[in-house]
Design an enzyme around this catalytic site. Structure first.
Site, PDB file in Angstrom:
ATOM      1  N   ASP A 171       2.789  46.476 -20.145  1.00 54.68           N
ATOM      2  CA  ASP A 171       3.178  47.805 -19.588  1.00 54.68           C
ATOM      3  C   ASP A 171       2.692  48.777 -20.472  1.00 54.68           C
ATOM      4  OD1 ASP A 171       4.512  46.635 -22.114  1.00 54.68           O
ATOM      5  OD2 ASP A 171       6.001  47.967 -21.849  1.00 54.68           O
ATOM      6  N   CYS A 197      22.167  38.380 -52.895  1.00 53.77           N
ATOM      7  CA  CYS A 197      22.856  39.233 -53.550  1.00 53.77           C
ATOM      8  C   CYS A 197      23.801  38.691 -54.567  1.00 53.77           C
ATOM      9  CB  CYS A 197      23.426  40.124 -52.643  1.00 53.77           C
ATOM     10  SG  CYS A 197      22.436  41.397 -51.863  1.00 53.77           S
ATOM     11  N   ASP A 203       5.347  39.193 -26.841  1.00 49.69           N
ATOM     12  CA  ASP A 203       5.099  40.636 -26.420  1.00 49.69           C
ATOM     13  C   ASP A 203       3.541  40.619 -26.150  1.00 49.69           C
ATOM     14  OD1 ASP A 203       5.164  43.213 -25.685  1.00 49.69           O
ATOM     15  OD2 ASP A 203       5.868  43.972 -27.478  1.00 49.69           O
ATOM     16  N   CYS A 210      26.800  43.427 -51.056  1.00 49.23           N
ATOM     17  CA  CYS A 210      26.336  42.595 -49.842  1.00 49.23           C
ATOM     18  C   CYS A 210      27.029  41.247 -50.425  1.00 49.23           C
ATOM     19  CB  CYS A 210      25.068  42.579 -49.494  1.00 49.23           C
ATOM     20  SG  CYS A 210      24.599  41.441 -48.625  1.00 49.23           S
ATOM     21  N   ALA A 248       9.388  51.921 -25.328  1.00 46.46           N
ATOM     22  CA  ALA A 248       8.776  53.330 -25.777  1.00 46.46           C
ATOM     23  C   ALA A 248       9.893  53.994 -26.428  1.00 46.46           C
ATOM     24  CB  ALA A 248       8.199  54.070 -24.762  1.00 46.46           C
TER      25      ALA A 248
END
Ligand code: GUN
Ligand code: ZN
Length: 482
Positions: free
Chosen positions: A125, A281, A90, A276, A193
């Site tokens: 952006d 777990c 990014d 889980c 966004a």
């Protein structure tokens, strides 16, 4: 090398596919775990061993890192992170939206992402807040579009560039952005966004924003939902045609002592048992996990396992054609998700254009199922039936003499000719004893049949206790016979 995307199976507007970038090809839908080189709870190597094919990291963080900024330029991202899968970077955009300013230009961040060997590069952006007004949103969208144009000009059409679709909360701006990004030749389109919408459970608006963007993004483009990390909403997003998710949630929730499940998250000190099947777990009790020295890391491993399993479940549901059932199940776990699901159903006419023709089954799961794409399509296609002058819809399934055609009735679809008894959706539809919503929807099917066959006299028998609903929905288009 350009980004390639090939879609395989599809269901609703969702699809399974293959995304190619750099030297790598990954299966989609996919989850890209977010890696921050400074705070790695789980290493990229461990991610790979858990089946992760791609990850996302932040070019801005690398460029500002005293520890890594030089090394990454020499070694490249794959070597430095010791990860041979796909790496997307990014830009500094998100930092820009959070801190207001970054010292990068668009050209600089893209050159940097190229130089460190990233497989997918994101331009600078502007992630416009969903609470921004229209003039601000338009102004920022214009800047984003200018930067995407600049990116294509500087790096060429073959560069592995992402084309983020912005436009805030305004559907027409999202539509415009999606069209322009497609026209510029982007084949990889993140929807941007949306993090603030997801953080505040504004799923209804999320659905409108994503549906607007998707309506104009080319179907052949791979769509990434930027910042979507909670597994409870993946099915909803996948149904709209989102192919990629990126998750910092697994780590952020872990740091907060939170345990993710597909039906919400729990504070680990609230759990008395661990529902889980992951390795963490199965090897810890709830109490042991809660008090473990490396609790944050263990929680991150569990959170990732749950998140990855949900992506696999979605891929299987798409292959089987049972994505609506999965969306229905997931979205009943939170009132705001349910509201998003209902909103999605309100877009069913648009979704129907994408939906596949045949599926393994149709499970009726309540009122919402009446608005599904399969019901809409079935009823829309009733005009194709060739019928004689007198037609009986025998709702009790009992044939009678004296009609040119006898049809049967299966709610929520409506009337069907005997020849369609075994075919989708009539045959594979599993419905419980009739309820008002499904009969009402089925009667709308009778009305549509009558309205598209004005030359035929449509008569209906065997509705027993449901005659009043018939009268309300189709009483002026067809007649009851006893
Ligand atoms: N991460 C989350 N949302 C966004 C976005 O809109 N743009 C970029 N570049 N990164 C993001
Ligand atoms: Zn677990």
């Amino acid at each position: 090398m350009a980004i390639t995307f090939e879609s395989l199976d599809s269901d609703i507007a969702g699809r399974t596919g293959k995304l190619g970038a750099g030297k790598r090809i990954i299966k989609t839908p996919a989850l890209l775990p977010v890696i921050n080189p400074h705070l790695m709870l789980v290493t990229p190597k461990e991610l790979r061993a858990m089946g992760v094919e791609a990850l996302i990291t932040n070019a801005y963080i690398f460029s500002q890192s005293r520890q890594y900024s030089e090394r990454v330029k020499e070694e490249g991202l794959h070597k430095l992170l010791d990860f041979d899968g796909l790496i997307m970077t990014d830009s500094g955009s998100f930092q820009l939206s959070v801190y207001g300013q970054v010292s990068f230009t668009n050209k600089q961040t893209l050159s940097y992402q190229r130089d460190i060997g990233s497989d997918i590069w994101v331009p600078l952006d502007i992630p416009t807040s969903p609470d921004a007004d229209r003039p601000t949103t338009e102004r920022e969208l214009a800047i984003t579009m200018e930067r995407l144009r600049e990116a294509k000009e500087l790096f060429g059409n073959d560069a592995p560039l992402a084309g983020p679709v912005q436009g805030g909360i305004f559907p027409d701006l999202r539509e415009r952005a999606g069209k322009e990004v497609g026209d510029l030749g982007f084949s990889f389109c993140p929807i941007g966004a949306v993090v603030p919408l997801m953080e505040s459970y504004r799923y209804r608006e999320l659905v409108d924003v994503v549906m607007a963007a998707k309506s104009t993004i080319p179907r052949s483009a791979c769509v990434h939902l930027f910042g979507a990390g909670h597994p409870a909403m993946f099915a909803l997003a996948a149904a709209m045609g989102c192919d990629l998710f990126d998750s910092a949630a697994y780590a952020l929730y872990a740091k907060d002592g939170r345990y993710l499940t597909t039906h919400g998250s729990f504070r680990i000190d609230e759990l008395t048992d661990l529902p889980c099947a992951c390795a963490v777990c199965r090897s810890h009790t709830a109490e042991e996990l809660c008090t473990a020295k490396d609790r944050t890391r263990l929680l991150a491993l569990h959170n990732l396992a749950v998140t990855l399993a949900e992506i696999s479940r979605i891929r299987q549901a798409i292959a089987d054609g049972t994505l609506w059932e999965l969306v229905d199940e997931r979205c009943r776990t939170h009132p705001q998700l349910l509201s998003g699901y209902r909103r999605l159903l309100s877009h069913a006419a648009d979704l129907e254009l994408y939906d596949r023709a045949s599926k393994r089954r149709f499970f009726y799961r309540g009122d919402e199922s009446c608005a599904r794409t399969e019901v809409l399509r079935y009823q829309r296609q009733l005009d194709r039936l060739r019928l004689g002058k007198t037609v009986l819809v025998a709702c009790d399934g009992k044939e009678r003499e004296g009609y040119d055609d006898v049809l049967f009735f299966k709610p929520p679809f409506g009337p069907y000719p005997p020849a369609l008894k075994e075919t989708f959706p009539i045959g594979p539809a599993e419905i419980p004893p009739w309820d008002e919503a499904m009969v009402r929807q089925g009667c709308r099917g009778i009305r549509m049949l009558a309205e598209s066959h004005k030359e035929s006299r449509i008569m209906v028998s065997g509705l027993l206790n449901w005659e009043e609903i018939f009268t309300q929905e189709a009483g002026d288009a067809a007649e009851l016979v006893r």
